[in-house]
Design a protein around this motif. Structure first.
Motif, short mmCIF file in Angstrom:
data_model
loop_
_atom_site.label_atom_id
_atom_site.label_comp_id
_atom_site.label_asym_id
_atom_site.label_seq_id
_atom_site.Cartn_x
_atom_site.Cartn_y
_atom_site.Cartn_z
N PHE A 1 2.06 -13.31 -4.84
CA PHE A 1 1.76 -12.61 -6.35
C PHE A 1 0.04 -13.42 -6.33
O PHE A 1 0.00 -14.84 -6.72
CB PHE A 1 2.25 -12.98 -7.29
N ILE A 2 -0.70 -12.70 -6.62
CA ILE A 2 -2.32 -13.12 -6.90
C ILE A 2 -3.33 -12.56 -8.27
O ILE A 2 -2.69 -11.65 -8.77
CB ILE A 2 -3.60 -12.88 -5.79
N PRO A 3 -4.26 -13.08 -8.51
CA PRO A 3 -4.83 -12.76 -10.21
C PRO A 3 -5.81 -11.20 -9.71
O PRO A 3 -5.70 -11.79 -8.60
CB PRO A 3 -5.54 -13.80 -10.40
N ALA A 12 8.97 -15.91 -2.79
CA ALA A 12 7.87 -15.36 -3.28
C ALA A 12 6.65 -16.99 -3.16
O ALA A 12 6.83 -18.34 -3.36
CB ALA A 12 8.15 -15.62 -4.72
N ASP A 13 5.40 -16.54 -2.79
CA ASP A 13 3.81 -17.27 -2.53
C ASP A 13 3.52 -16.79 -3.82
O ASP A 13 3.07 -15.88 -4.47
CB ASP A 13 3.68 -16.97 -1.72
N VAL A 14 3.15 -18.08 -4.98
CA VAL A 14 1.93 -17.30 -6.38
C VAL A 14 0.73 -18.41 -6.30
O VAL A 14 0.97 -19.58 -6.07
CB VAL A 14 2.90 -18.41 -7.44
N THR A 15 0.08 -18.07 -6.24
CA THR A 15 -1.24 -18.71 -6.48
C THR A 15 -2.49 -18.06 -6.96
O THR A 15 -2.25 -16.97 -6.38
CB THR A 15 -1.85 -19.06 -4.76
N MET A 16 -3.41 -18.55 -7.35
CA MET A 16 -4.79 -18.35 -7.88
C MET A 16 -5.46 -18.30 -7.06
O MET A 16 -7.32 -17.20 -7.59
CB MET A 16 -5.06 -19.00 -9.49
N PHE A 17 -5.62 -18.86 -5.57
CA PHE A 17 -6.72 -19.67 -4.27
C PHE A 17 -7.14 -18.03 -3.74
O PHE A 17 -6.59 -18.46 -2.63
CB PHE A 17 -6.69 -20.06 -3.94
N TYR A 18 -6.52 -16.98 -4.40
CA TYR A 18 -6.64 -15.73 -3.27
C TYR A 18 -8.22 -14.68 -3.79
O TYR A 18 -7.47 -13.88 -3.92
CB TYR A 18 -5.88 -14.79 -2.99
N ALA A 19 -9.09 -14.63 -3.08
CA ALA A 19 -10.30 -14.23 -3.52
C ALA A 19 -10.97 -13.89 -1.76
O ALA A 19 -10.88 -14.42 -1.11
CB ALA A 19 -11.11 -14.80 -4.13
N PRO A 20 -11.36 -12.87 -1.78
CA PRO A 20 -11.77 -12.68 -0.85
C PRO A 20 -13.30 -13.47 -0.05
O PRO A 20 -13.20 -13.62 1.14
CB PRO A 20 -13.53 -11.46 -1.32
N PHE A 28 -18.84 -17.25 -11.93
CA PHE A 28 -20.24 -17.70 -11.30
C PHE A 28 -19.06 -18.16 -9.87
O PHE A 28 -19.53 -18.54 -9.65
CB PHE A 28 -20.62 -19.21 -12.43
N SER A 29 -18.19 -17.47 -10.30
CA SER A 29 -17.09 -17.50 -8.74
C SER A 29 -17.40 -16.53 -7.55
O SER A 29 -18.16 -15.33 -8.14
CB SER A 29 -16.26 -18.54 -8.99
N THR A 30 -17.07 -16.51 -6.51
CA THR A 30 -17.27 -15.42 -6.00
C THR A 30 -15.46 -14.33 -5.78
O THR A 30 -15.08 -14.39 -4.95
CB THR A 30 -17.67 -15.45 -4.24
N GLY A 31 -15.58 -13.52 -6.72
CA GLY A 31 -14.51 -13.46 -6.58
C GLY A 31 -12.99 -13.80 -7.70
O GLY A 31 -11.73 -13.55 -7.74
N TYR A 32 -12.99 -15.20 -7.73
CA TYR A 32 -11.72 -15.65 -7.98
C TYR A 32 -11.22 -15.10 -9.72
O TYR A 32 -12.50 -14.73 -10.52
CB TYR A 32 -12.19 -17.18 -8.04
#
Length: 375
Positions: free
Chosen positions: A39-41, A4-12, A62-66
């Motif tokens: 697993f991502i937000p 399993a990979d878990v990260t918040m750094f997965y956005a468009p 103010f982020s780009t999809g995070y």
């Protein structure tokens, strides 16, 4: 083996972390042998693609999809429902602690991948005392993990100096199908930019964030003058440009970036805080030599046979390095650049090395030649 990979750094608009996760998603699963879950937000608990799950987290302003997770229990709930055999934490924030908590309850090992130099990032913004506090935080969090992976020897050494144990160097890879010399379309690209065939086309690709040192690149181009043109490809790029600098006015897909890279005579990189520098390897995979600063992890990835290194924060030194580059045989540089990436950074090779780390942690057997330890 269920990883399993878990990260918040997965956005468009994500960069290296999403590239890393997607490379693993394509290569790790093997029917009857390996399952890979990510697993991502997101806005709710749901499966948005095969074994790609979202976990509730509020959007980051103010982020780009995070999105920035604030509570551990959503992540623990998701992990413990799917019961992986090994978990990899991809960031040092709330999800990193949730991974620790779930791994204890599931009695499974944890790998932490140290993608960013958090103490330096915060120290530059808030001062030396914050940097020291962050180093202690990193030691505390990553001290709970059975193995910590760093993308470069530079980062591995920093982790060890901060007191983190069980550190291994695990470089990232390049998609050699997306980034390849055969995409060279230089004649057409130069016509699109209004350049003649003799003009040397230089390129930068990435975000125009402060750590990329865009003013150094612009001044380098100004000093090079006629006969050279710098193309900037990315987001948040400067708008006040010298006459021999232009930038793209739209989001470029990886295929478009690869076409520009393969069509350029050199890639320039003035950033001094790179923990790895994936973009220089993508350029080299296209057969494009690199001129970069002698700082961060860039010297590990730009040998003399593939480009030039120069003093940081010195446009005159970078301009000299560019001129020196074109005194060498360009065909030889191009061939060596591609071969360097093929031998060391093919994603197929990189993912098999990762598999070796996971197998060793699960079985206790040495990963032999699949393990990369730094000297």
């Amino acid at each position: 083996m269920h990883i399993a990979d878990v990260t918040m750094f997965y956005a468009p608009s994500s960069g290296g972390v999403r590239t890393y996760i997607d490379a693993k998603r394509r290569r790790l699963p093997k029917p009857g042998q390996t399952r890979h879950s990510v697993f991502i937000p997101g806005t709710e608990h749901r499966e948005i693609d095969t074994h790609l799950y979202t976990v509730p987290a509020p959007p980051l302003p103010f982020s780009t999809g995070y999105r920035f997770p604030l509570r551990r229990h959503h992540w623990c709930q998701a992990l413990e429902r799917h019961r992986p055999d090994i978990i990899e934490a991809g960031d040092p924030y709330v999800t990193g602690w949730a991974v620790r908590d779930s791994a204890r309850r599931l009695d499974v090992p944890v790998v932490g991948f140290y993608h960013s130099d958090l103490p330096v990032l915060l120290g530059k913004r808030f001062g030396a005392s914050v940097e020291r506090l962050t180093q202690r935080y990193v030691k505390r969090l990553y001290g709970h993990y059975q193995r910590v992976l760093a993308p470069s020897a530079l980062m591995a050494n920093k982790l060890e100096q901060a007191g983190v144990r069980h550190v291994s160097v695990q470089p990232l890879g390049v998609d050699l199908t997306t980034f390849r010399p055969e995409l060279d379309d230089s004649a057409r690209v130069k016509r699109e930019l209004g350049l003649d065939d003799e003009t040397r086309l230089l390129m930068f690709a990435g975000r125009g964030s402060p750590e990329k040192n865009m003013p150094i690149l612009l001044e380098t181009a100004r000093q090079l003058g006629d006969g050279y043109h710098l193309l900037l490809v990315g987001s948040n790029l400067p708008t006040q440009l010298p006459e021999n600098v232009s930038c793209t006015d739209h989001f470029c897909t990886p295929d478009e970036v690869a076409r520009y890279m393969a069509s350029s005579d050199a890639l320039l990189h003035a950033g001094t805080q790179e923990t790895f520098g994936l973009i220089v390897l993508e350029a080299m995979a296209c057969g494009t030599p690199v001129v970069a600063v002698r700082a961060g992890a860039l010297p590990e990835n730009v040998p003399e046979t593939c480009g030039r290194l120069c003093r940081p924060d010195d446009p005159a030194a970078m301009a000299d390095a560019v001129r020196s580059l074109f005194e060498s045989d360009q065909d030889v540089l191009s061939r060596h650049a591609r071969q360097f990436v093929e031998r060391r950074h093919d994603w197929d090779i990189i993912v098999e090395r990762l598999r070796g780390h996971y197998q060793e942690l699960l079985t206790g057997a040495p990963a032999s030649e699949l393990e990369i330890e730094h000297g």
